[in-house]
Design a protein around this motif. Structure first.
Motif, short mmCIF file in Angstrom:
data_model
loop_
_atom_site.label_atom_id
_atom_site.label_comp_id
_atom_site.label_asym_id
_atom_site.label_seq_id
_atom_site.Cartn_x
_atom_site.Cartn_y
_atom_site.Cartn_z
N LEU A 83 0.83 -1.21 0.00
CA LEU A 83 0.00 0.00 0.00
C LEU A 83 0.86 1.26 0.00
CD1 LEU A 83 -2.92 -1.15 2.29
CD2 LEU A 83 -3.17 -0.11 0.02
N ALA A 84 2.05 1.18 0.59
CA ALA A 84 2.98 2.31 0.49
C ALA A 84 3.36 2.54 -0.97
CB ALA A 84 4.22 2.05 1.34
N LYS A 85 3.66 1.44 -1.67
CA LYS A 85 3.97 1.55 -3.10
C LYS A 85 2.77 2.08 -3.87
CE LYS A 85 6.43 0.56 -6.91
NZ LYS A 85 5.48 0.71 -8.01
N ALA A 86 1.56 1.67 -3.49
CA ALA A 86 0.35 2.15 -4.16
C ALA A 86 0.18 3.66 -3.98
CB ALA A 86 -0.88 1.41 -3.63
N SER A 87 0.41 4.13 -2.76
CA SER A 87 0.30 5.58 -2.51
C SER A 87 1.36 6.34 -3.31
CB SER A 87 0.46 5.87 -1.02
OG SER A 87 -0.62 5.34 -0.29
N HIS A 88 2.56 5.76 -3.37
CA HIS A 88 3.60 6.37 -4.20
C HIS A 88 3.18 6.42 -5.66
CE1 HIS A 88 7.17 6.71 -6.67
NE2 HIS A 88 6.99 5.46 -7.08
N ASP A 89 2.62 5.32 -6.16
CA ASP A 89 2.21 5.28 -7.56
C ASP A 89 1.12 6.31 -7.86
OD1 ASP A 89 3.99 3.30 -8.25
OD2 ASP A 89 2.57 1.66 -7.96
N LEU A 90 0.37 6.68 -6.82
CA LEU A 90 -0.66 7.71 -6.96
C LEU A 90 -0.13 9.10 -6.62
CD1 LEU A 90 -3.57 5.67 -5.38
CD2 LEU A 90 -3.51 6.52 -7.74
N ALA A 91 1.21 9.22 -6.54
CA ALA A 91 1.88 10.50 -6.32
C ALA A 91 1.53 11.13 -4.97
CB ALA A 91 1.58 11.48 -7.46
N ASP A 92 1.45 10.29 -3.93
CA ASP A 92 1.18 10.78 -2.58
C ASP A 92 2.28 10.26 -1.64
OD1 ASP A 92 0.23 11.57 -0.13
OD2 ASP A 92 -1.82 10.81 -0.43
N PRO A 93 3.45 10.91 -1.65
CA PRO A 93 4.55 10.40 -0.83
C PRO A 93 4.28 10.45 0.67
CG PRO A 93 5.10 12.53 -1.80
CD PRO A 93 3.84 12.08 -2.45
#
Length: 327
Positions: A83-93
């Motif tokens: 889910l951390a990777k998912a948030s990153h992929d959605l441009a939300d660091p």
């Protein structure tokens, strides 16, 4: 729908004392998500990611036998990393690093060094793409103490190499790439690696990371082109377990940058053409950044005027990233 309802019942029915079947079901869910993540659009995976994390947190809120709690914390840590990777992929660091910190807490509760190392790799990745390159270096170096044998022992130094390259430190970049290559001599897959997909780090990804790292450095253009060509060739095999559309796009952007530096406009356009055909559902944050790097390299090169059409194509591509789609 019937299968989901049956699974939900089984998990609830087993809450007092979890059965082997319940633990196997949750483990299978997490493994499927890890395996699917690099190869399927995020929009298809998010509902199951949310549900799986909620299930694991619910199960952990009950008192468990130590062995069961350790396994649940391990799986919750992996899911948090995804889910951390998912948030990153959605441009939300911010959300990405929040998920990663919680995942690291789970890794501590599971007392699992391989998971600790993998989460540090996720944190390094998120920081790198967020432009927090020194933070990315620190996460990679911090994770190295937990990864003596897993494939994370390769991922962490080559992640460090990308961050050093973005900072312009060629010596540190080359040294980190060499450490990553040497780490293969002692790699033994651990419990995280066995999940596959995003949870393990193979040689193809290592080649891509090295290509991207070296593509930051004009003095390393020849080496970068060699790594990039090898990575692009490897990612042409879509049946490979290592295939990932994001890393495939990154390999092509690194190759395009080396060709721009060599004055090969047509070659650069050819390299990124498949990337620019990706649908918005696949235009994750890292891919958008890769495309923007190619745009910037072209604008700073003697090919800038002749490359106007390619720049326009890249601009059109980056206008509709994954994060722009309705949620």
């Amino acid at each position: 729908m019937a299968a989901r309802r049956a699974k939900s019942f089984a998990l609830t029915a087993g809450q007092t004392d979890l059965t082997t079947d319940v633990l196997e079901q949750v483990h299978e869910d997490v493994q499927r998500l890890a395996t699917d993540y690099p190869q399927r659009p995020l929009t298809e995976l998010l509902p199951d990611l949310f549900t799986t994390q909620d299930t694991l947190f619910t199960l952990l809120e009950q008192q468990r036998r130590p062995s069961q709690a350790r396994q649940l914390y391990f799986l919750a840590g992996v899911t948090g990393g995804l889910l951390a990777k998912a948030s990153h992929d959605l441009a939300d660091p911010y959300a990405a690093l929040t998920q990663a910190r919680t995942a690291f807490v789970c890794a501590d509760n599971a007392d699992h060094n391989g998971l600790r190392a993998w989460i540090r790799g996720i944190q390094s990745l998120v920081s790198y793409w967020a432009g927090r390159t020194r933070e990315s270096v620190k996460y990679a170096q911090s994770g190295a103490e937990f990864a003596p044998n897993s494939t994370a022992s390769v991922w962490l130094p080559v992640s460090e190499a990308r961050a050093w390259a973005a900072l312009g430190n060629a010596n540190a970049t080359r040294a980190a790439i060499e450490r990553a290559e040497a780490a293969w001599d002692s790699v033994q897959e651990d419990e995280v690696d066995e999940l596959g997909g995003l949870c393990t780090f193979g040689r193809t990804r290592q080649i891509y990371y090295a290509a991207e790292a070296l593509s930051w450095l004009p003095s390393e253009t020849t080496a970068a082109a060699d790594y990039a060509n090898r990575a692009v060739t490897a990612y042409e095999d879509t049946s490979s377990p290592e295939w990932a559309f994001g890393d495939q796009a990154g390999s092509r952007s690194a190759l395009a940058i080396t060709r721009i530096r060599a004055g090969e406009l047509e070659g650069a356009a050819e390299a990124v053409a498949p990337m620019l055909e990706l649908v918005p559902e696949q235009r994750i944050n890292g891919i958008i950044h890769c495309a923007q790097r190619v745009h910037r390299a072209l604008g700073e090169s003697p090919l800038a005027e002749a490359g106007g059409e390619l720049q326009e194509q890249i601009e059109a591509f980056t206008r509709t990233p994954l994060k722009s789609l309705p949620s």
